[in-house]
Design a protein around this motif. Structure first.
Motif: not given
Lengths: 306, 306, 306, 306, 306, 306
Positions: E259-274, F73-85
């Protein structure tokens, strides 16, 4: 809800632009005793206050302080107005510009280079305003005393600023702002004393055995006065009576669980500075030959053989 | 000159280590109302003070506050003592360590990860202590009022901390520290009222026409009381009487020299926002098609042709 | 001049007190993207602004932001209202009070212990508000861009806060505040594009040879797009073409006067780190025997004799 | 991973040492609009960014800004080079040293006494650089707008610094740095508009009834323009229509549980400021005899009997 | 517990009041390398220290540093003494006062306007003292090294201040304070080396494959010396050997749940700089006609038709 | 000039997202002992350094620390990646989102609400990074000691962070970063001891009569060790020998000019706290009846008549 009218509470008439004087005025715009601190102090108290009388008073005075922030900010802006144009259009010779910008002998260079002549929420040394200047804690007998003190301080800073200018328009507006601090202090005093009792502040009484004690902890030049003398004070000057005043040894103890205790000891051992050692140090490695010789001589009790 | 004795002013007995409680206690170690602020407030005033009575009193109380800083710091240290060993020797399973460090639900993780369980000069949220907390301005009728208020605030914070613990040793030591704030407030009050007159603070009188005026600037829910009512107050509630109270227009003017004036105008022209324009904006470029359509429709007064 | 009415711009209905949620809301009260930052940003620009259209707009929006500060502060106050009474009157068992105060898992302990449940001008981590959050520099094409960006940021923070609460009254008020950031952004966009030209900002043109250049300074994963590709960009990817781009050697020189030169040399000699030395260091003094052995072995190319 | 080459991106040629000018240059080294702020702004965004195009661009520009930090720091160092030797070797007469150190009329005394002539990460007033200057919030349509604004601001500060020096080498290097801000702004604009839609920022739409409203909250001197006029704006100028815009009363309520309610009332009673009282205050105790007489006379409506 | 005696550790004899010199002296009162920082550094370490030898030493030196704070504060106070009276009693002509207050060319205007001539806990630029200056972390081999470095820094600042004054009384007192930093450094060195081993600090050993490696990451002007040369160093200069030194690709990965993966992708698509877009930007809207023409010409490869 | 490669110096493999752990990691990203502090410490020293060996070493290590900043910083970002989405797309139920955001028990709520899951330059309590963390003063024997201490501190913080996680990928990367601090410390030690002599730091010798003195200023629990014992130390424990050690009285004097003297006296008289007065105070006005009675009784020596 706030509303605004572009007429100022007090008319501002600046006789001559002067960025150096503008810089001093910042003290009451974005300085610790200035109008933003005052406005935010009373505004945040008002928002959190339920007592209808205090709430009304706090909103009244907060709103007036915002209006004062506008007056002092306008003074700053008017004093910088000439410099602002010179800076933006940059028609002076460069050396001339440099001399003008650094010539006031204070921090007006910041106002110009960084803020372009606009009024900035800093003190006169360029330190950004911080809400750490506000000391409200959400208890009215404490907060009203803080307000009284804040008004007293602001009154004095205005007095000092007035002493620095002979521009009659600036001086008169500062005089008005100074005067209002007096009036505000009077209101806060009334509101404080309309709480009864208000001393000691808060709900918990003190421990009776320590409420009337004065500890003479600085020796030499003692002066007795109403602050430590008379039937309401017990004056304790012997140092040994100032330690462990609860009658205990003045020591600190914590009950540790067994595993905590074991780890604390392990740490202690691992990191002990051994008092019986006499280690060579980095500083000794770094000494000049003469210092090393002196050091070793002391160590041996005589000059070392070569 | 200072000297020190390792016996505390008050015996500290901690029943059980608790880094979460230690974190709350930091408020009076390195927080704005804490003992370092108190000690430095009075110490710096003492150093700058020439009045022999106040100087003596300020040094006495500054020295006591330093001794209180030691008491509260010792409480913090004792409450963290178990955690300090666990952290330094790191024998717990890692997940366990993580849960212990973040488990208190407050900022004790900082005390452990960054400060290793030692007492740090921060407030309970980890904000470093700043001398911006000290509001002394070098005028005794203002500074004594500030001191009175500071003691009132510190008294309340101790009251709140006492409400958070059922460890009798901690509670008793906090009670002592709280009580001493009451005693100090009494001393400062006496020293203030021993200056006569002390109100208004400072040397300059206010402008008589504005000293007794109360501006009702917040409408709705007005409550009249001694802070704005009675023969000593003039109550002004009409907004138009609150603007330009000097009788001027409430406007701001500065006399510019000719060259300053010319540059100000040049800048004005170059940077004018033209009110008669209707420019396309970046936001409009960035709208969705639906929003753009809605926008254009409004502009045209009808839906655009395709 | 400001005036105030005790009716809020938007009605606040809090369903249930929740100090933990109140703590999150502080982000828009005293946080970097919050309403005080907004109000002071526009207010200080307004005070320093001469352009009549922008001045009017800035005062309008500054006044609205102050009114928003009141709305969000009121939300904070209402969410803390229950806790405020519990704290002041302290009737809970102490362990209960401790658990309540530290139980939210965020920094609401600060709001309660230090601020007594009142709304404080800090962010949600307890960091005091600072005017360093305001980036106005007194030039309209820069300041309007800063305002546009500030509104965009505030909009997002409100969006996040809305996602954290299911209290319909809180959510609705947050929705209003969020919406107004959109409206304000639109106004600032119009005011910016009503200055013509507005790009590049300021008065001085760039050096033509460097205005359209893109330096590819991060290697691996390059993606070309409109930000560095196309006829308007010159793309430079060879590192050696990115150094000394003026055609000089990329070195730094200063002309020193003879006496300056002499002193610089004297200092250089006195403080030189001699590359041909092989000094014993403090770290080496402090090594364990095993480490020392390893070190010396490396030095000798073999294990030392004992 | 970063790597470094000791050749600068742009050759630095300083004609004459000048610590006063060095101090102004600090603005772009450790000031809020300076190169460290720029480098860290883009670097932290790059590290947190997943979009491949933006990530590449952000790393490219962050790396260039670090290289600019080196250029401006080198300018500072070169301008201080002579002073550094004089300070370290201290051969001047002491009065001469004092005059030299305080003679620039700005804060170069700090650079010399505290930093020994080295480039320090402060602004030109000596305020330490703070990451509070960075306003990234982890949402690209907001962060790109923030970047655009940041570049605009930095461009202007360079323009002002250029106006302060007639040293051609310094001026040329500043011109290069200024120019690159223009190029960076262009890249960020392209990256923003390559997100579609990008306005309003974020995911949640505004409440339609408040998106197009402009509240005229500042009265007097109104100027209508595209920012509040035209078919896309609803202009509301009556104050009563600006309060409680949701149709509610503009009041604040919170649902309290019974025990919360009881404690709130208990607190209210204990701490009420009684509006019907007329308490004597501390200020009155501190008045001069003349003021007291005036006060009492007002109270009585006539002069008191003696 | 602390006690105090009004005799100073060192006699202070000021020959002539000089607020400008007083301002420089603030560096060692409330500056980062000053005596408050020293006193609080050792005091907080002492409170948290269990090792009896270090605890005793830290309390001794902390107490002496407090006594030094008093000496340097007294110097500041005495140098300001004349100005304090002039300011409080304000009998000078106003222009004279302005010139006196801003005449020193440094930040003594703050000391006078804001602090009334009293010693303030700021550095010489007016920056408030912050406990962020203290770097103690609660581990003795680190903290003692920090103390050694702190003493070295303080020694140098005193050396610089001595170079700025020809007042023999001030110079002598500064010489005493400087000397004591040397003595303290010696004590801290002994205490550090009395811990065995003390390097590497802490408990965990390093990864052996990376302990002796030196990465040559800055190219050009390499100088080999004992810090990177010899049998104890492995020198790696090829950039490709400096990346992914673990043998992995130098990439970053995180395991996301579905589910994390899905949301990360959704966010990526919505905010992509084309990257394939070529959007018109706000900057382009804001260009002058000439710039627009140039831009479009580049786009078309020829000048556009009119 | 810097350049960048998107491969990290050390591969980062995060096993499971965890915003709470990410928050602790911030300590080495934007905390006082973290990698930005390290990178900027060495970078600014490098820019100001003329000694070719130190300059090269400082640029090498600064560049490596920037590369470490990227790793942490990359460790911080990766640990937050799920939450960010989750945050950006906001599909959770609101209560769930609230619990997730506040559930870690530390300050990760800030990382999410304010920074959107991006790595922020704050410490783990949310305090913004400040260049006040950098203690360079532009003198190599002091700065190298500061660097040695900084590396020691950073090593310890990594050790603590390693103890908090059982994610092998995170732990391994932290281990690498920790190890490099050891290597850097070794380089700085070599560079320091390659300056000869390097102790005492700077150019001026101490006053011989005070260089070897140890003042025993804290009584009770004395422990003698190499830091205060032996032939190289003179141990002074009598308090009276610790005051006025120059042989003077330990008093402070300043020579005032006649007009300065007159104004100081005028101020003294105007603001004297009269020790012979017994003024009623504000606190007494505010006492409860019971307290007043007690007070008056003490004053009279008996209960007052009614």
């Amino acid at each position: 809800m706030f509303s605004h009218n572009k007429r100022l509470q007090y008319t501002v008439r600046v006789g001559e632009c002067n960025p150096g004087l503008a810089n001093l005025m910042l003290e009451q715009f974005g300085g610790p005793q200035g109008e933003l601190a005052a406005a935010m102090r009373y505004f945040t108290q008002a928002v959190g206050e339920d007592d209808p009388g205090r709430r009304d008073m706090l909103f009244d005075i907060a709103t007036e302080e915002l209006s004062h922030l506008e007056v002092i900010g306008t003074i700053v802006g008017m004093l910088n107005k000439g410099a602002k144009g010179q800076l933006a259009e940059a028609v002076e010779a460069e050396g001339e510009m440099y001399r003008r910008i650094t010539g006031a002998g204070n921090d007006s260079h910041l106002t110009q280079v960084l803020y372009g002549g606009g009024p900035a929420l800093t003190n006169s040394a360029g330190v950004p305003w911080s809400s750490a200047y506000i000391d409200s804690i959400g208890e009215p007998t404490a907060d009203l005393r803080s307000n009284i003190a804040a008004e007293a301080r602001a009154k004095i800073i205005y007095e000092r600023l007035m002493a620095c200018t002979d521009d009659p328009g600036v001086k008169e507006a500062l005089g008005f702002l100074m005067t209002r601090e007096i009036a505000h202090q009077k209101s806060f005093e009334k509101a404080l004393y309309a709480i009864s009792p208000n001393f000691p502040p808060g709900k918990q009484p003190g421990m009776p055995q320590f409420t009337d004690v004065y500890f003479d902890m600085s020796k030499g030049g003692e002066v007795r006065g109403p602050w430590n003398e008379g039937p309401n004070w017990q004056y304790i000057d012997a140092p040994e009576q100032q330690m462990g005043v609860d009658g205990g040894g003045g020591e600190a103890t914590a009950t540790l669980q067994a595993n905590e205790q074991a780890l604390v000891q392990q740490m202690a051992q691992r990191t002990a500075s051994d008092p019986s050692s006499d280690p060579q140090t980095g500083a000794e490695l770094g000494m000049s030959e003469a210092d090393t010789l002196k050091n070793v001589t002391a160590q041996l009790g005589k000059e070392p053989k070569k």
